[in-house]
Design a protein around this motif. Structure first.
Motif, PDB file in Angstrom:
ATOM      1  N   SER A   1       2.187  16.501  -2.703  1.00 17.23           N
ATOM      2  CA  SER A   1       0.805  17.001  -2.605  1.00 17.23           C
ATOM      3  C   SER A   1       0.232  16.180  -1.466  1.00 17.23           C
ATOM      4  O   SER A   1      -1.025  16.379  -1.140  1.00 17.23           O
ATOM      5  CB  SER A   1       0.061  16.060  -3.792  1.00 17.23           C
ATOM      6  N   GLN A   2       0.629  15.212  -0.997  1.00 13.57           N
ATOM      7  CA  GLN A   2       0.200  14.561   0.324  1.00 13.57           C
ATOM      8  C   GLN A   2       0.419  15.250   1.634  1.00 13.57           C
ATOM      9  O   GLN A   2       0.521  14.924   2.772  1.00 13.57           O
ATOM     10  CB  GLN A   2       1.013  13.319   0.608  1.00 13.57           C
ATOM     11  N   GLY A   3       1.363  16.413   1.360  1.00 15.53           N
ATOM     12  CA  GLY A   3       1.381  17.157   2.605  1.00 15.53           C
ATOM     13  C   GLY A   3       2.883  16.873   3.218  1.00 15.53           C
ATOM     14  O   GLY A   3       3.334  17.596   4.181  1.00 15.53           O
ATOM     15  N   VAL A   4       3.852  16.235   2.677  1.00 13.25           N
ATOM     16  CA  VAL A   4       5.150  15.963   3.294  1.00 13.25           C
ATOM     17  C   VAL A   4       6.081  17.089   3.087  1.00 13.25           C
ATOM     18  O   VAL A   4       5.995  17.863   1.739  1.00 13.25           O
ATOM     19  CB  VAL A   4       5.750  14.707   2.710  1.00 13.25           C
ATOM     20  N   ALA A   5       6.867  17.502   3.937  1.00 13.41           N
ATOM     21  CA  ALA A   5       7.746  18.657   3.641  1.00 13.41           C
ATOM     22  C   ALA A   5       9.019  17.809   3.291  1.00 13.41           C
ATOM     23  O   ALA A   5       9.549  16.855   3.858  1.00 13.41           O
ATOM     24  CB  ALA A   5       7.903  19.505   4.880  1.00 13.41           C
ATOM     25  N   ILE A   6       9.602  18.476   1.924  1.00 15.28           N
ATOM     26  CA  ILE A   6      10.671  17.761   1.534  1.00 15.28           C
ATOM     27  C   ILE A   6      11.908  18.686   1.624  1.00 15.28           C
ATOM     28  O   ILE A   6      11.946  19.755   1.078  1.00 15.28           O
ATOM     29  CB  ILE A   6      10.634  17.159   0.337  1.00 15.28           C
TER      30      ILE A   6
ATOM     31  N   ALA B   1       0.884  -1.108   0.164  1.00 16.39           N
ATOM     32  CA  ALA B   1       0.111  -0.060   0.206  1.00 16.39           C
ATOM     33  C   ALA B   1       0.779   1.204   0.007  1.00 16.39           C
ATOM     34  O   ALA B   1       0.747   2.107  -0.622  1.00 16.39           O
ATOM     35  CB  ALA B   1      -0.771  -0.131   1.333  1.00 16.39           C
ATOM     36  N   LEU B   2       1.890   1.043   0.885  1.00 18.35           N
ATOM     37  CA  LEU B   2       2.898   2.307   0.973  1.00 18.35           C
ATOM     38  C   LEU B   2       3.444   2.761  -0.494  1.00 18.35           C
ATOM     39  O   LEU B   2       3.637   3.763  -0.938  1.00 18.35           O
ATOM     40  CB  LEU B   2       3.827   2.138   1.857  1.00 18.35           C
ATOM     41  N   VAL B   3       4.047   1.471  -1.056  1.00 19.45           N
ATOM     42  CA  VAL B   3       4.629   1.821  -2.432  1.00 19.45           C
ATOM     43  C   VAL B   3       3.833   2.109  -3.352  1.00 19.45           C
ATOM     44  O   VAL B   3       4.286   2.999  -4.142  1.00 19.45           O
ATOM     45  CB  VAL B   3       5.481   0.396  -2.591  1.00 19.45           C
ATOM     46  N   ASP B   4       2.384   1.583  -3.511  1.00 17.79           N
ATOM     47  CA  ASP B   4       1.673   2.270  -4.410  1.00 17.79           C
ATOM     48  C   ASP B   4       1.144   3.631  -4.353  1.00 17.79           C
ATOM     49  O   ASP B   4       1.034   4.492  -5.179  1.00 17.79           O
ATOM     50  CB  ASP B   4       0.399   1.221  -4.127  1.00 17.79           C
ATOM     51  N   SER B   5       1.220   4.224  -3.086  1.00 21.47           N
ATOM     52  CA  SER B   5       0.700   5.331  -2.750  1.00 21.47           C
ATOM     53  C   SER B   5       1.741   6.390  -3.405  1.00 21.47           C
ATOM     54  O   SER B   5       1.401   7.548  -3.528  1.00 21.47           O
ATOM     55  CB  SER B   5       0.615   5.615  -1.196  1.00 21.47           C
ATOM     56  N   ILE B   6       3.131   5.906  -3.581  1.00 19.84           N
ATOM     57  CA  ILE B   6       3.878   6.906  -4.231  1.00 19.84           C
ATOM     58  C   ILE B   6       4.115   6.415  -5.466  1.00 19.84           C
ATOM     59  O   ILE B   6       5.220   6.842  -6.210  1.00 19.84           O
ATOM     60  CB  ILE B   6       5.172   7.276  -3.238  1.00 19.84           C
ATOM     61  N   GLY B   7       3.276   5.772  -6.153  1.00 19.33           N
ATOM     62  CA  GLY B   7       3.424   5.408  -7.681  1.00 19.33           C
ATOM     63  C   GLY B   7       4.247   4.429  -8.033  1.00 19.33           C
ATOM     64  O   GLY B   7       5.140   4.320  -8.967  1.00 19.33           O
ATOM     65  N   GLY B   8       4.589   3.501  -6.974  1.00  9.80           N
ATOM     66  CA  GLY B   8       5.635   2.402  -7.240  1.00  9.80           C
ATOM     67  C   GLY B   8       4.747   1.208  -7.538  1.00  9.80           C
ATOM     68  O   GLY B   8       5.105  -0.099  -7.110  1.00  9.80           O
ATOM     69  N   GLY B   9       3.680   1.230  -7.949  1.00  6.30           N
ATOM     70  CA  GLY B   9       2.629   0.129  -8.452  1.00  6.30           C
ATOM     71  C   GLY B   9       3.160  -1.243  -8.958  1.00  6.30           C
ATOM     72  O   GLY B   9       3.055  -2.304  -8.715  1.00  6.30           O
ATOM     73  N   GLU B  10       4.367  -0.817  -9.872  1.00  6.03           N
ATOM     74  CA  GLU B  10       5.032  -2.168 -10.551  1.00  6.03           C
ATOM     75  C   GLU B  10       5.818  -2.839  -9.507  1.00  6.03           C
ATOM     76  O   GLU B  10       6.327  -3.813  -9.966  1.00  6.03           O
ATOM     77  CB  GLU B  10       5.711  -1.742 -11.656  1.00  6.03           C
ATOM     78  N   ILE B  11       6.022  -2.453  -8.265  1.00  3.36           N
ATOM     79  CA  ILE B  11       7.053  -3.060  -7.526  1.00  3.36           C
ATOM     80  C   ILE B  11       6.256  -4.328  -6.808  1.00  3.36           C
ATOM     81  O   ILE B  11       5.454  -3.807  -6.160  1.00  3.36           O
ATOM     82  CB  ILE B  11       7.406  -2.142  -6.534  1.00  3.36           C
ATOM     83  N   ASP B  12       6.768  -5.362  -6.767  1.00  2.00           N
ATOM     84  CA  ASP B  12       6.272  -6.487  -6.108  1.00  2.00           C
ATOM     85  C   ASP B  12       7.140  -6.524  -4.818  1.00  2.00           C
ATOM     86  O   ASP B  12       8.408  -6.691  -4.540  1.00  2.00           O
ATOM     87  CB  ASP B  12       6.456  -7.928  -6.479  1.00  2.00           C
ATOM     88  N   VAL B  13       6.482  -6.149  -3.472  1.00  2.00           N
ATOM     89  CA  VAL B  13       7.368  -5.926  -2.314  1.00  2.00           C
ATOM     90  C   VAL B  13       7.966  -7.236  -1.759  1.00  2.00           C
ATOM     91  O   VAL B  13       8.661  -7.333  -1.095  1.00  2.00           O
ATOM     92  CB  VAL B  13       6.622  -5.148  -1.123  1.00  2.00           C
ATOM     93  N   ARG B  14       7.175  -8.401  -2.375  1.00  3.04           N
ATOM     94  CA  ARG B  14       7.601  -9.609  -1.718  1.00  3.04           C
ATOM     95  C   ARG B  14       9.034 -10.047  -2.278  1.00  3.04           C
ATOM     96  O   ARG B  14       9.796 -10.763  -1.891  1.00  3.04           O
ATOM     97  CB  ARG B  14       6.842 -10.769  -2.117  1.00  3.04           C
TER      98      ARG B  14
END
Lengths: 503, 314
Positions: A192-197, A126-139
């Motif tokens: 856009s999620q409000g994180v300060a970078i 879910a975390l990886v997807d939320s930042i556009g890393g949907g193609e990554i399989d976290v396993r």
């Protein structure tokens, strides 16, 4: 805009003998990308280390979401919402992405230390997807992922701590060109999620593309913070460099020779980059580039530490250098950038270190000639004014400047024709710097040809007869002595050839 | 941290501790066993320690360089049996000795090639060789002992000169040469350099590959030499020769103060470490302590030696 998520006030940091930061204020608002710029040694990394809990400040206050915060260590900072992503990734490449993201987290442990695998994988994905890393399989194990995906995992790991503040240190340095764009998308998503970078980078182009604000540090002080729309490249560089004139550099009394001592033609740095240049007798040739420009690879290739193709001529004769031993035999010497790892053998004595590369010449048959060894080390300890209680002193106990002089001494003892110096004053104090500069200058006057590779602009400009500027594996410009100031140098070094020529 | 030893006028506190330990063992067993303190017994001990001692020379150098050679026992057996098999084919015994030494040298070269040139892990490569060569030894002579060597050959392992075993004299000479080599030639300096910081040695234009290769060749050669002396002493070349000898060798080296991760150590220390373990064994043997208890005591001693270094902060 609302309240700052983070504010640092009056931050000072002193190390023994050095004031790294003086009274720095720094504010960060939610949902902004804030670039932090400055020359090497300006205090960027010290400031970021304080922010991420590695150092504690000597003076000053850090407020996080309005409340005063103290970070005891990096984990403490992470738990309070400040995460850092280093230039070099901190991932266990033999573990899966999910494990990396949630390593050592109590909430992922069940009874008897059992790991809640499905929960972990689900949340990691879910975390990886939320930042556009949907193609990554976290396993999958991290070593099977590309560089960009690894960076996404790093970011996800930082976010898993509910990061409000994310520090990115030279995030593009490790990435191939085409993946920088993807990284920017991730950064925009976070914004856009409000994180300060906090975006630490040398690269002008990226700063103007991604940052909302920029803060410039110089000599441990904050110069200014401006919205990106109010600055230009020129004004930024001017802020970074300042206008101070330094008398650190000796004045050249006689011009160097004209004969070509080293001719490099089509020397390959990697599969697609080749460079050519010439070095004259008694010349100090500067080679400048920002990290990732390939200037370090030039030294490795010349000294036979790395193989490739291309032609080398020394004193008019073509030579082949396949190993450091070959290089030494051809009268090439190399003072490497990291003296602790590459330059000195710490438990050994000053004498042993200075004589180390030249022991064959300091032996009678098989047997070491103790007198000759003492003679050589005494000669160079005097010539370079190495301060040590005696030549039997272990180099571990010397100051950084004296250790560096030992590294230079061990190569001068080899009587080279060509000396490659890389970052010769890294991590030494100003006094030792001036001494090393006068040594380098003196050597060139004696007719030694020197290739000076450095990322410190004042040093390159102050010492070199000519300066070659590198950008991404190519020499993009050449300056004569006195032709360039730091602004122009940095401008050339942060642009591809075409854009640089247009300005 | 400082200990009482660091205040004494000796350069190496560790060596002093070892010497005290050796003296303690000698005195203790002199009281415990009437047979211990005699010239005959001492010479016997010296005679029996030669194989372990010979191999400990290159082992010390290899450990100082930050590596390890576990295949020495198998190389010993392989060389011994190669020599024996050649002898059975009717060659002159000294030709066979040279043949045995060459066999050991070849094994060392294979180790060296894989470890130095291809940067394979020394422990892994030498465990591979340990297992492989031991198997090969059984294959070569079908497990039967080879004996019947000429009397002139037994001189090496059984003869005494002026009351001192010939092989022990050779061992001491070898130690002296090797010590000189480590202290007074550039190769010694390179070995210490590699053990401390291999990268700096490479950046100094010195071939780390060559130094490592030579060290493993040397280890093969000395293991073979130990094999020759063992066959001469026992008058028989057997497939089981030298089994587990690497443990004794490494124990002696470590008790002698050589650092397991390299960079520090000395042949003098190893020699004293060697004397400690052989006299301890001999004394326990004379007291009729079982081999199993001996192992327990020796292991405890090793732990003690390392603990002493850790605690004194070296």
């Amino acid at each position: 805009m609302s309240q700052p998520v983070l504010s640092m006030q009056g931050i000072s940091k002193e190390f023994p003998g050095v004031k790294a930061l003086t009274d720095v204020d720094f504010e960060l608002y939610p949902g902004e990308v804030h670039a932090l710029m400055g020359e090497n040694g300006a205090g960027k990394s010290t400031l970021m280390k304080i922010l991420s809990g590695v150092y504690s400040p000597t003076k000053g206050v850090i407020r996080l979401k309005g409340k005063e915060a103290v970070f005891g260590n990096p984990l403490d900072a992470q738990l309070q919402g400040v995460s850092i992503i280093h230039q070099e990734f901190n991932l266990f490449t033999n573990l899966s992405a999910a494990e990396n993201i949630f390593i050592d987290r109590p909430e992922m442990a069940g009874r008897f230390g059992r790991i809640k695998w499905s929960k972990m994988v689900e949340e990691a994905q879910a975390l990886v997807d939320s930042i556009g890393g949907g193609e990554i399989d976290v396993r999958r194990e991290v070593r099977h992922l590309g560089v960009h995906s690894q960076q996404v995992v790093e970011i996800a790991k930082a976010l898993s701590f509910k990061a409000d503040v994310l520090i990115m240190d030279e995030p593009s340095a490790a990435l191939p060109e085409n993946e920088v764009k993807k990284m920017f998308e991730v950064v925009r998503k976070l914004r856009s999620q409000g994180v300060a970078i906090v975006y630490v980078s040398h690269r002008m182009k990226e700063i103007f593309e991604i940052a909302d604000k920029v803060t410039v540090l110089r000599d441990g002080r904050k110069m200014d913070t401006r919205p990106i729309g109010e600055v230009t490249e020129q004004s930024l560089i001017q802020m970074m460099v300042g206008k101070e004139v330094q008398q650190l550099y000796p004045v050249r009394e006689q011009p160097h020779g004209t004969e070509v001592v080293l001719k490099v033609s089509e020397l390959s740095l990697d599969a697609s980059h080749k460079i050519s240049f010439e070095l004259h007798k008694g010349e100090i040739l500067g080679l400048f580039g920002i990290p990732g420009s390939g200037s370090h690879t030039v030294a490795e290739r010349l000294f036979g530490l790395k193989r490739g193709s291309g032609g080398l001529e020394i004193n008019g004769k073509p030579v082949k250098i396949a190993s450091p031993g070959d290089a030494k035999a051809k009268k090439l010497a190399y003072v490497p950038p990291d003296r602790h790892r590459q330059g000195i053998i710490k438990p050994m004595s000053v004498r042993q270190n200075i004589s180390f590369p030249t022991l064959p010449g300091l032996s009678k048959g098989l047997v070491l000639d103790g007198e000759a060894i003492r003679g050589v080390s005494a000669e160079y300890m005097e010539k370079l004014r190495i301060k040590a209680p005696g030549d039997g002193q272990s180099v571990d106990f010397l100051s950084g400047g004296n250790q560096q002089k030992v590294v230079i001494a061990k190569w001068l003892a080899a009587k080279p024709d060509i000396l490659i110096l890389e970052e010769p004053t890294r991590g030494v104090d100003v006094g030792a710097k001036a001494e090393i500069y006068s040594i380098i200058h003196g050597l060139a006057q004696e007719g030694l040809s020197i290739l000076l590779i450095s990322s410190e602009m004042p040093e390159v400009l102050g010492l070199s007869d000519r300066v070659l500027v590198m950008y991404k594996g190519e020499i993009v410009h050449e300056f004569a002595r006195g032709e360039a100031d730091q602004e122009q140098l940095l401008q050339r070094a942060s642009h591809p050839r075409t854009e640089g020529a247009a300005i | 941290m400082t200990t009482w030893t660091s205040r004494l006028p000796f350069k190496s506190g560790t060596l002093l501790v070892q010497l005290v330990l050796l003296l303690f063992i000698l005195i203790l067993f002199s009281f415990l066993s009437p047979y211990f303190l005699s010239v005959t017994n001492f010479m016997n001990v010296l005679n029996q320690m030669v194989e372990v001692g010979l191999i400990a020379i290159p082992m010390t150098m290899i450990i100082i360089s930050g590596a390890m050679d576990l295949s020495v026992g198998s190389i010993l057996a392989f060389s011994a049996v190669s020599m024996g098999v050649a002898f059975e084919r009717g060659y002159n015994i000294w030709v066979c000795v040279i043949f045995g030494l060459l066999a050991g040298l070849m094994c060392g070269a294979i180790n060296g090639y894989l470890i130095a040139r291809h940067r394979m892990q020394a422990i892994v490569v030498t465990i591979g060789m340990l297992v492989m060569l031991r198997g090969l030894v059984y294959v070569v002579n079908e497990g039967r002992p080879i004996s019947g060597f000429p009397d002139s050959f037994y001189f090496l392992g059984q003869e005494y000169i002026a009351g001192i075993p010939f092989n022990a004299i050779i061992l001491v000479i070898m130690f002296l040469i090797a010590n000189f080599f480590m202290k007074k030639t550039r190769f010694g300096t390179y070995i210490y350099g590699i053990g401390n910081n291999e990268e700096v040695v490479r950046f100094s234009g010195i071939s780390v590959i060559r130094v490592r290769f030579i060290l493993f060749m040397l280890s093969g050669l000395f293991s073979a030499l130990a094999g020759v002396f063992l066959v001469s002493r026992l008058a028989s070349a057997e497939a089981t020769s030298g089994t587990n000898i690497e443990l004794d060798v490494i124990t002696a080296t470590l008790i002698g103060g050589t650092h397991i991760f390299g960079g520090r150590g000395s042949l003098t220390g190893t020699f004293v470490g060697l004397l400690i373990i052989v006299f301890l064994r001999n004394g326990l043997n004379l007291l009729g302590v079982s081999v199993l208890y001996q192992a327990v005591i020796l292991g405890a001693l090793l732990l003690l030696a390392v603990a002493n270094k850790k605690i004194s902060g070296e």
